[in-house]
Design a protein around this motif. Structure first.
Motif, mmCIF file in Angstrom:
data_model
loop_
_atom_site.group_PDB
_atom_site.id
_atom_site.type_symbol
_atom_site.label_atom_id
_atom_site.label_comp_id
_atom_site.label_asym_id
_atom_site.label_seq_id
_atom_site.Cartn_x
_atom_site.Cartn_y
_atom_site.Cartn_z
ATOM 1 N N LYS A 31 6.166 -32.416 -43.122
ATOM 2 C CA LYS A 31 5.224 -32.076 -44.195
ATOM 3 C C LYS A 31 3.816 -31.873 -43.653
ATOM 4 C CE LYS A 31 7.676 -34.362 -47.954
ATOM 5 N NZ LYS A 31 7.655 -35.506 -48.883
ATOM 6 N N ARG A 32 3.377 -32.777 -42.766
ATOM 7 C CA ARG A 32 2.032 -32.657 -42.201
ATOM 8 C C ARG A 32 1.905 -31.424 -41.317
ATOM 9 N NH1 ARG A 32 0.957 -36.276 -38.683
ATOM 10 N NH2 ARG A 32 2.981 -37.294 -38.565
ATOM 11 N N ALA A 33 2.936 -31.152 -40.521
ATOM 12 C CA ALA A 33 2.898 -29.987 -39.632
ATOM 13 C C ALA A 33 2.793 -28.696 -40.430
ATOM 14 C CB ALA A 33 4.138 -29.961 -38.745
ATOM 15 N N ARG A 34 3.546 -28.607 -41.495
ATOM 16 C CA ARG A 34 3.532 -27.382 -42.303
ATOM 17 C C ARG A 34 2.174 -27.118 -42.953
ATOM 18 N NH1 ARG A 34 9.482 -27.531 -45.231
ATOM 19 N NH2 ARG A 34 10.687 -27.079 -43.344
ATOM 20 N N ARG A 35 1.354 -28.150 -43.081
ATOM 21 C CA ARG A 35 -0.008 -27.988 -43.608
ATOM 22 C C ARG A 35 -1.029 -27.772 -42.491
ATOM 23 N NH1 ARG A 35 1.628 -32.652 -46.802
ATOM 24 N NH2 ARG A 35 0.387 -33.923 -45.395
ATOM 25 N N ALA A 36 -0.626 -27.954 -41.256
ATOM 26 C CA ALA A 36 -1.542 -27.854 -40.119
ATOM 27 C C ALA A 36 -1.950 -26.400 -39.880
ATOM 28 C CB ALA A 36 -0.893 -28.428 -38.861
ATOM 29 N N PRO A 37 -3.186 -26.189 -39.440
ATOM 30 C CA PRO A 37 -3.616 -24.827 -39.114
ATOM 31 C C PRO A 37 -2.693 -24.198 -38.074
ATOM 32 C CG PRO A 37 -5.484 -26.329 -39.113
ATOM 33 C CD PRO A 37 -4.253 -27.176 -39.235
ATOM 34 N N GLY A 38 -2.269 -22.981 -38.351
ATOM 35 C CA GLY A 38 -1.459 -22.240 -37.398
ATOM 36 C C GLY A 38 0.026 -22.485 -37.466
ATOM 37 N N CYS A 39 0.476 -23.437 -38.290
ATOM 38 C CA CYS A 39 1.917 -23.672 -38.408
ATOM 39 C C CYS A 39 2.500 -22.649 -39.371
ATOM 40 C CB CYS A 39 2.214 -25.082 -38.902
ATOM 41 S SG CYS A 39 3.992 -25.414 -39.010
ATOM 42 N N ILE A 40 3.384 -21.818 -38.863
ATOM 43 C CA ILE A 40 4.082 -20.845 -39.693
ATOM 44 C C ILE A 40 5.323 -21.501 -40.291
ATOM 45 C CG2 ILE A 40 5.266 -18.613 -39.692
ATOM 46 C CD1 ILE A 40 3.348 -17.870 -37.312
ATOM 47 N N PHE A 57 13.137 -26.475 -34.959
ATOM 48 C CA PHE A 57 12.546 -25.143 -34.940
ATOM 49 C C PHE A 57 11.082 -25.256 -35.314
ATOM 50 C CE2 PHE A 57 11.137 -21.271 -37.034
ATOM 51 C CZ PHE A 57 11.455 -20.322 -36.082
ATOM 52 N N GLU A 58 10.210 -24.728 -34.473
ATOM 53 C CA GLU A 58 8.776 -24.690 -34.749
ATOM 54 C C GLU A 58 8.281 -23.273 -34.489
ATOM 55 O OE1 GLU A 58 6.447 -27.808 -32.861
ATOM 56 O OE2 GLU A 58 8.324 -28.827 -32.345
ATOM 57 N N PHE A 59 7.425 -22.775 -35.370
ATOM 58 C CA PHE A 59 6.867 -21.434 -35.237
ATOM 59 C C PHE A 59 5.367 -21.572 -35.450
ATOM 60 C CE2 PHE A 59 7.353 -16.799 -36.993
ATOM 61 C CZ PHE A 59 6.765 -16.298 -35.844
ATOM 62 N N TRP A 60 4.598 -21.250 -34.409
ATOM 63 C CA TRP A 60 3.145 -21.441 -34.418
ATOM 64 C C TRP A 60 2.427 -20.124 -34.201
ATOM 65 C CZ3 TRP A 60 1.142 -26.021 -35.832
ATOM 66 C CH2 TRP A 60 2.019 -27.095 -35.862
ATOM 67 N N TRP A 69 -2.040 -29.309 -32.822
ATOM 68 C CA TRP A 69 -1.125 -30.129 -33.614
ATOM 69 C C TRP A 69 -0.584 -31.290 -32.790
ATOM 70 C CZ3 TRP A 69 0.539 -32.338 -37.638
ATOM 71 C CH2 TRP A 69 1.805 -32.930 -37.672
ATOM 72 N N ARG A 70 -0.167 -31.013 -31.569
ATOM 73 C CA ARG A 70 0.389 -32.079 -30.727
ATOM 74 C C ARG A 70 -0.616 -33.210 -30.501
ATOM 75 N NH1 ARG A 70 3.876 -28.738 -26.205
ATOM 76 N NH2 ARG A 70 5.690 -28.396 -27.540
ATOM 77 N N ALA A 71 -1.886 -32.872 -30.463
ATOM 78 C CA ALA A 71 -2.919 -33.890 -30.240
ATOM 79 C C ALA A 71 -3.022 -34.870 -31.408
ATOM 80 C CB ALA A 71 -4.267 -33.222 -29.989
ATOM 81 N N ILE A 72 -2.602 -34.458 -32.602
ATOM 82 C CA ILE A 72 -2.729 -35.329 -33.783
ATOM 83 C C ILE A 72 -1.393 -35.601 -34.475
ATOM 84 C CG2 ILE A 72 -5.102 -34.588 -34.239
ATOM 85 C CD1 ILE A 72 -3.855 -32.877 -36.582
ATOM 86 N N ALA A 73 -0.292 -35.124 -33.935
ATOM 87 C CA ALA A 73 1.005 -35.165 -34.617
ATOM 88 C C ALA A 73 1.470 -36.576 -34.984
ATOM 89 C CB ALA A 73 2.072 -34.474 -33.777
ATOM 90 N N ASN A 74 1.267 -37.523 -34.107
ATOM 91 C CA ASN A 74 1.700 -38.903 -34.341
ATOM 92 C C ASN A 74 3.179 -38.961 -34.760
ATOM 93 O OD1 ASN A 74 1.454 -41.675 -34.465
ATOM 94 N ND2 ASN A 74 0.742 -41.653 -36.582
ATOM 95 N N PRO A 75 4.086 -38.529 -33.870
ATOM 96 C CA PRO A 75 5.517 -38.527 -34.217
ATOM 97 C C PRO A 75 6.044 -39.959 -34.365
ATOM 98 C CG PRO A 75 5.230 -38.067 -31.897
ATOM 99 C CD PRO A 75 3.852 -38.099 -32.495
#
Length: 99
Positions: A31-40, A57-60, A69-75
């Motif tokens: 959910k957070r990734a899909r709201r992140a800048p540049g996440c398609i 699957f990730e599309f950027w 995104w990776r810098a703040i992803a907090n997986p």
């Protein structure tokens, strides 16, 4: 860095009894990734055929967006052991309709 779009695609396997739980613990990240800048798009899903497999699957929009995104992803910190992984990053130089 490149201004090409980037796809991360592949899969990993976990014990079949833990697969659905592993997918579920990634829901907030998705959910957070899909709201992140540049996440398609971003999806982490249970494979419909293999009970141990989780598809990723990730599309950027760009490598820069992916890195931001990776810098703040907090997986999720602790998930069941990953048994196998097949994941690749692809830089897209050209795209068009699939059919």
């Amino acid at each position: 860095m490149s201004s090409n779009k980037v796809i991360i695609a592949g899969w990993f396997t976990v014990d079949a009894s833990m697969r659905n739980e592993v997918v579920e613990i990634h829901e907030d990240l998705i959910k957070r990734a899909r709201r992140a800048p540049g996440c398609i798009d971003l999806a982490i899903t249970a494979d419909p055929v293999d009970t141990t497999r989780i598809n990723n699957f990730e599309f950027w929009q760009s490598e820069e967006d992916l890195e931001a995104w990776r810098a703040i992803a907090n997986p999720p910190k602790e998930i069941t052991p990953i048994l196998n992984v097949e994941m690749q990053k692809h830089e897209i130089k050209k795209s068009g309709p699939p059919f």
